[in-house]
Design an enzyme around this catalytic site. Structure first.
Site, PDB file in Angstrom:
ATOM      1  N   ILE A 126       0.823  -1.220   0.000  1.00  0.00           N
ATOM      2  CA  ILE A 126       0.000   0.000   0.000  1.00  0.00           C
ATOM      3  C   ILE A 126       0.858   1.271   0.000  1.00  0.00           C
ATOM      4  CG2 ILE A 126      -0.305   0.314   2.507  1.00  0.00           C
ATOM      5  CD1 ILE A 126      -3.353   0.618   1.888  1.00  0.00           C
ATOM      6  N   ASN A 140      11.717  -8.945   6.748  1.00  0.00           N
ATOM      7  CA  ASN A 140      11.971  -8.311   8.042  1.00  0.00           C
ATOM      8  C   ASN A 140      11.463  -9.216   9.154  1.00  0.00           C
ATOM      9  OD1 ASN A 140      12.962  -5.962   6.785  1.00  0.00           O
ATOM     10  ND2 ASN A 140      10.895  -5.139   6.555  1.00  0.00           N
ATOM     11  N   HIS A 164       6.134 -12.334   5.466  1.00  0.00           N
ATOM     12  CA  HIS A 164       6.021 -11.857   4.082  1.00  0.00           C
ATOM     13  C   HIS A 164       7.390 -11.532   3.515  1.00  0.00           C
ATOM     14  CE1 HIS A 164       5.573  -8.428   6.847  1.00  0.00           C
ATOM     15  NE2 HIS A 164       6.250  -7.712   5.956  1.00  0.00           N
ATOM     16  N   LEU A 165       7.487 -11.685   2.208  1.00  0.00           N
ATOM     17  CA  LEU A 165       8.649 -11.243   1.448  1.00  0.00           C
ATOM     18  C   LEU A 165       8.272  -9.957   0.735  1.00  0.00           C
ATOM     19  CD1 LEU A 165       9.799 -14.479  -0.447  1.00  0.00           C
ATOM     20  CD2 LEU A 165      10.898 -13.439   1.541  1.00  0.00           C
TER      21      LEU A 165
HETATM   22  P1  5GP Z   1       7.089  -5.019   7.315  1.00  0.00           P
HETATM   23  O1  5GP Z   1       7.581  -3.710   7.864  1.00  0.00           O
HETATM   24  O2  5GP Z   1       6.212  -5.749   8.307  1.00  0.00           O
HETATM   25  O3  5GP Z   1       8.171  -5.880   6.742  1.00  0.00           O
HETATM   26  O4  5GP Z   1       6.222  -4.650   6.061  1.00  0.00           O
HETATM   27  C1  5GP Z   1       4.857  -4.418   6.125  1.00  0.00           C
HETATM   28  C2  5GP Z   1       4.441  -3.806   4.807  1.00  0.00           C
HETATM   29  O5  5GP Z   1       3.022  -3.864   4.730  1.00  0.00           O
HETATM   30  C3  5GP Z   1       4.817  -2.323   4.665  1.00  0.00           C
HETATM   31  O6  5GP Z   1       5.658  -2.149   3.523  1.00  0.00           O
HETATM   32  C4  5GP Z   1       3.478  -1.617   4.514  1.00  0.00           C
HETATM   33  O7  5GP Z   1       3.519  -0.560   3.584  1.00  0.00           O
HETATM   34  C5  5GP Z   1       2.557  -2.730   4.075  1.00  0.00           C
HETATM   35  N1  5GP Z   1       1.165  -2.562   4.480  1.00  0.00           N
HETATM   36  C6  5GP Z   1       0.723  -2.149   5.696  1.00  0.00           C
HETATM   37  N2  5GP Z   1      -0.613  -2.138   5.720  1.00  0.00           N
HETATM   38  C7  5GP Z   1      -1.024  -2.554   4.494  1.00  0.00           C
HETATM   39  C8  5GP Z   1      -2.312  -2.741   3.909  1.00  0.00           C
HETATM   40  O8  5GP Z   1      -3.362  -2.540   4.507  1.00  0.00           O
HETATM   41  N3  5GP Z   1      -2.338  -3.194   2.617  1.00  0.00           N
HETATM   42  C9  5GP Z   1      -1.204  -3.431   1.912  1.00  0.00           C
HETATM   43  N4  5GP Z   1      -1.354  -3.856   0.645  1.00  0.00           N
HETATM   44  N5  5GP Z   1       0.035  -3.265   2.431  1.00  0.00           N
HETATM   45  C10 5GP Z   1       0.113  -2.833   3.707  1.00  0.00           C
END
Ligand code: 5GP
Ligand code: ZN
Length: 114
Positions: A31, A87, A100-101
């Site tokens: 997003i 992460n 997630h990747l």
């Molecule tokens: P992390 O920091 O956990 O590795 O990455 C989480 C990712 O999820 C971030 O890059 C963030 O922009 C994305 N993200 C957070 N909320 C949402 C959402 O509601 N929808 C989508 N498509 N991505 C999200």
């Protein structure tokens, strides 16, 4: 997990721009993209972090890498190059606790610490 954001995107309970899915995994656009191509690849099964994955998940983890391979080709970034990021936990920068990747591409990736 019903309350997990990414589980709810995977089941389409919440909207997401899904670019790929199969029986084990789902991939959708981030997003807040950090690059022209920024796709999140998740297992359908709720695993909070990489640390919850065990020996029985070795095929699943390998599968996620092959999904990244396929999406990179589909998005036209395979030849130019791309980056995969995973992460884990707080200091690793994990914000969403569903494994997630990140598939990042479409621009030169610079190594960043901090
Ligand atoms: P992390 O920091 O956990 O590795 O990455 C989480 C990712 O999820 C971030 O890059 C963030 O922009 C994305 N993200 C957070 N909320 C949402 C959402 O509601 N929808 C989508 N498509 N991505 C999200
Ligand atoms: Zn989940």
């Amino acid at each position: 997990m019903e309350t997990c954001l990414f589980c709810r995107i995977a089941t389409r309970e919440l909207p997401g721009k899904i670019v790929y899915e199969d029986d084990q995994s789902v991939a959708f656009e981030d997003i807040h993209p950090k690059a022209p191509v920024h796709i999140l690849i998740i297992p359908r099964r709720h695993l909070p972090t990489l640390l919850e994955a065990g020996q029985a998940d070795d095929r699943l983890l390998g599968h996620l890498l092959l999904v990244a391979n396929q999406i990179a080709r589909q998005k036209g970034i395979a030849e130019r190059g791309f980056r995969l990021v995973l992460n884990c936990n707080d200091e690793g920068g994990q914000a969403v606790y569903h494994l997630h990747l990140h598939l990042l591409g479409g621009r030169v990736q610079r190594w960043q610490t901090g």
